[in-house]
Enzyme design. Sequence first.
Site, PDB file in Angstrom:
ATOM      1  CE  LYS A   1     -28.813  24.835 -31.256  1.00  0.00           C
ATOM      2  NZ  LYS A   1     -28.372  25.814 -31.778  1.00  0.00           N
TER       3      LYS A   1
ATOM      4  NE  ARG B   1     -23.228  22.310 -26.853  1.00  0.00           N
ATOM      5  CZ  ARG B   1     -22.890  23.290 -27.795  1.00  0.00           C
ATOM      6  NH1 ARG B   1     -23.178  23.245 -28.984  1.00  0.00           N
ATOM      7  NH2 ARG B   1     -22.027  24.113 -27.607  1.00  0.00           N
TER       8      ARG B   1
ATOM      9  NE  ARG C   1     -31.420  29.744 -31.438  1.00  0.00           N
ATOM     10  CZ  ARG C   1     -30.592  30.508 -30.881  1.00  0.00           C
ATOM     11  NH1 ARG C   1     -29.389  30.375 -30.808  1.00  0.00           N
ATOM     12  NH2 ARG C   1     -31.215  31.411 -30.070  1.00  0.00           N
TER      13      ARG C   1
ATOM     14  CB  SER D   1       2.102 -10.347 -34.489  1.00  0.00           C
ATOM     15  OG  SER D   1       1.981  -9.049 -34.258  1.00  0.00           O
TER      16      SER D   1
ATOM     17  CG  HIS E   1      12.449   5.728 -40.786  1.00  0.00           C
ATOM     18  ND1 HIS E   1      12.779   6.656 -40.430  1.00  0.00           N
ATOM     19  CD2 HIS E   1      13.024   4.590 -40.444  1.00  0.00           C
ATOM     20  CE1 HIS E   1      13.855   6.287 -39.437  1.00  0.00           C
ATOM     21  NE2 HIS E   1      13.978   5.430 -39.439  1.00  0.00           N
TER      22      HIS E   1
ATOM     23  CE1 TYR F   1       0.254  -8.868 -29.292  1.00  0.00           C
ATOM     24  CE2 TYR F   1      -0.574 -11.275 -29.013  1.00  0.00           C
ATOM     25  CZ  TYR F   1       0.414 -10.371 -29.648  1.00  0.00           C
ATOM     26  OH  TYR F   1       1.519 -10.766 -30.231  1.00  0.00           O
TER      27      TYR F   1
ATOM     28  CG  MET G   1     -24.442  23.622 -40.625  1.00  0.00           C
ATOM     29  SD  MET G   1     -25.687  22.238 -40.718  1.00  0.00           S
ATOM     30  CE  MET G   1     -25.498  21.764 -38.902  1.00  0.00           C
TER      31      MET G   1
ATOM     32  N   GLY H   1     -20.601  26.173 -34.868  1.00  0.00           N
ATOM     33  CA  GLY H   1     -20.257  27.151 -35.734  1.00  0.00           C
ATOM     34  C   GLY H   1     -20.303  26.904 -37.193  1.00  0.00           C
TER      35      GLY H   1
ATOM     36  CB  CYS I   1       2.465  -5.872 -33.944  1.00  0.00           C
ATOM     37  SG  CYS I   1       3.078  -6.600 -35.166  1.00  0.00           S
TER      38      CYS I   1
HETATM   39  C1  PEP Z   1       3.573  -3.986 -40.205  1.00  0.00           C
HETATM   40  O1  PEP Z   1       3.876  -4.155 -41.306  1.00  0.00           O
HETATM   41  O2  PEP Z   1       2.555  -3.704 -39.676  1.00  0.00           O
HETATM   42  C2  PEP Z   1       4.758  -4.045 -39.030  1.00  0.00           C
HETATM   43  C3  PEP Z   1       4.444  -3.963 -37.864  1.00  0.00           C
HETATM   44  O3  PEP Z   1       5.878  -4.130 -39.642  1.00  0.00           O
HETATM   45  P1  PEP Z   1       6.695  -2.720 -40.065  1.00  0.00           P
HETATM   46  O4  PEP Z   1       6.027  -1.436 -39.770  1.00  0.00           O
HETATM   47  O5  PEP Z   1       8.021  -2.733 -38.988  1.00  0.00           O
HETATM   48  O6  PEP Z   1       6.836  -3.037 -41.348  1.00  0.00           O
END
Ligand code: PEP
Length: 892
Positions: free
Chosen positions: A42, A351, A111, A776, A468, A864, A122, A120, A844
């Site tokens: 501000k 802002r 302020r 990976s 899971h 990647y 503070m 909101g 991954c």
């Molecule tokens: C991991 O362990 O990061 C992975 C991609 O394998 P999973 O989650 O299937 O164990």
Amino acid sequence: MTQWPWYSAANRVENGAMALVYPFDHRHGRPPRELKALLGGKGADLAEMTSVLKLPVPPGFTITTEACRSYLTTGWPEGLDDEIAAHVSRLEATMGRRLGDAADPLLVSVRSGAPFSMPGMMDTVLNLGLNDEAVEGLAKQTSDERFAYDSYRRFIALFGRIVLDAGGPEFDDLFDAAKSLAAVTSDDAVPAELLRYLVRRYQQLTGEPFPQDPRMQLRRAIEAVFRSWDGPRAVAYRTREHIAHDSATAVNVQAMVFGNRDDDSGTGVGFTRDPATGAKGSYGDFLVNAQGEDVVAGIRKTLPLSALKDRFPKVYEELHDIFSRLERHYRDMLDTEFTIEQGKLWMLQTRVGKRTGRAALRMAVDMTAESDIQLSRTEAVLRVRPEHVDRVLHPELAAGDRVVVATGLGASPGAGVGQVYFTSDDVVAAVGRGESAVLVRTETSPDDVEGMQVSAAVVTTRGGLVSHAAVVARAWGIPVVVGVSDLEIGPDWFEIDGTTVRQGDWISVDGTTGEIMAGRLELTAPEPPAELARICEWADDVRRGRLGVRANADSGHDAALARENGAEGVGLCRTEHMFLGDRLPLVQRMILAETPEEETSALADLLELQRSDFEEIFTAMDSLPVTVRLLDPPLHEFLPDIEDLIARDAVGSLSDVDQGLFTAARSWQEQNPMLGTRGVRLAILRPALYKTQVRAVIEAAGRRVEAGGHPMVEVMVPLIVTRAELALVRRWIEEEIDAVQVRIGSSIDVRIGTMIETPRAAVRGDDIAEVADFFSFGTNDLTQLVFGFSRDDVEGRLMTRYLEEGLLPRNPFETIDHRGVGELVQLCVERARRIRPDIKLGVCGEHGGDPESIAFFARVGIDYVSCSPYRVPVARLAAAHAILALDAEQSG
Ligand code: PEP
Ligand code: MG
């Protein structure tokens, strides 16, 4: 700047120390809006409007975040009183009024203003400077006793609540009683004599004689704003938004202007474009004869900004001119607060405005084509935040009051609304009847996937971000809240904090925030606007060739969706996910087989099914790499539930087949299945398993070649610890590839690599690279094993506590832990590249879709990231941001 003798005397700069207070018109030597860390958001923008844009801003000064930090660590800073006194005197001289003057008092607002917006969270005190004498002066000066006493009443209530920690709802109750007594409904109709009476009554509520010295009022109000930085609301907000707790707040002291002087006055908020849609043209509302808090409180009905045109035509024009100047100057959409005092317009705040995802996308693209803004494509990419993209991709709960009954971890974004069921079968049946259903379970297992697949949302009491339920649901784009540990589930009800929700009752689940609401809230449909594709393409231009984005996909359908969303291949196909639902018994048969014949028969069925699955995926990802991970079933997720079998055995309801499963399941049962016979370890015990899978992969690729396709196959081995393990499995894989290639008479493009999921594998990245074409990083397991935190159990209770207590800065299953897991990744990258400079390196684990983690991976040279198909557009944008940040770092 005019040099005032008393100002320079007090100015610490002259003594070699940083000033703790700066007036809005101070010349900082650089644009003040770049000084948010010092002046707060501000303060920085008020200074920008005053000193650079010369807009009509009531004068004032900012007490820096440095002063607040110093107050919070060692108490009221030395010299601060003198600096404030000097700036108050200067303000008095500018305004021609003095604080507490019995004839014509100066009033100020106090302020908060943190470097990051904390709406909101503070405190603000208005009309400071009034006391029993000054209020009379104000009444005379304005010839308006009612106005003066109303201002005093408001000041006492704010000062009481915020500084003296007194009053609270009693102030409102008294005011409501006064309105009834006067038989009026509107606030500004309460007569002066009643307001006088209210002032006395309010003063009695403050618990001490109401402070009459304005300088003391000011010091105490400033101190209260400093303190509010550590208030529970503010701390909770910062923790949630990951704002550093030591950034502290600035305090702005500004001459008051009054929108509640008369009917020629008013106050409002205005956006330079529509913050909901991004459409051009101003947007906002205002109230005649009112103070800022009245607009925000939403008690009185506001008028749209367009109505200013009739009511205050000159102000309307001036405001529009200011809006255009602001947009041209900031090259962005601004939000503003303004006040009209007896026909004169004052800007109280501006802002860069908050906006919806849709608006962010539209404005970014529009502004590239506007001659007075000329945003570059790179700037447009940076204007859109990953959360903006996330929001337009998923349904959300429509705005409105939420009565939250429970909160857990928002593990898969978007919102879902449905009737509650407690088993997968009941969900399937309900959906079959045309209902919308929410599955509520202690935790989910592969047995539940049929129900999960058709659920509007899933809620579990256990589990974390990489358990899971979370991993599977994210892949399917189903909203999920996990780890709602206080929720107690009965046979056909759940209870939390005294609220009972029964089977069939409606609940609304927000998988983004982790909130669960009773009842059926309205959902907004996901609405990816046309501009999303443009921004993603521009993001690709930035990151192409530097940081790829693939998807974790386990079916042809998911792979096709991922490709549509811009994925450049599959980074992880979890083959065990192909055996969820009604295919689960097949994997169980294979794992539990006791004779070679049983195993061969189970594997033959497995081969058949997998071959066609892989063919579909290779078709969807033709000419793009597909990483097929060989089976990695943590046995507890894939074995029949022993407790259920024990219960059924006790009542003699096990069939012969079940009895066989029971015996086998008992012999495979492990104390720590996550550290047990998973991944490559199961294959070492059952070599035929991986060989069969490889055969299925290569035969599927062969069929694609025959059909004229270009499959690019990557076979990946999970849970490797040593080079020897991978070397052994690599030999099997190569033998299978050779055999299949000879059979089908064509050569297939195959690379062989491994996941890096165990700390030892990461440390020995050099050895392992000798036998791997790619790595990976499975950062889910790597995090689990580096911390020794069970990925399925730690997040419900323990992680929440760790985060609240500041024992961990972030949940490491959500954002990569730079200093532990991250350093291991970096070490592995360096060691692997030393041995094999061209080794392909991906991520991954679920971190592959987390923007902050993506920034880290870009920095350590990952090629990647791979994430849920639904998250691919977010990752494309985040990857571009990561590359731009890296380039900026390197060039700066
Ligand atoms: C991991 O362990 O990061 C992975 C991609 O394998 P999973 O989650 O299937 O164990
Ligand atoms: Mg893993």
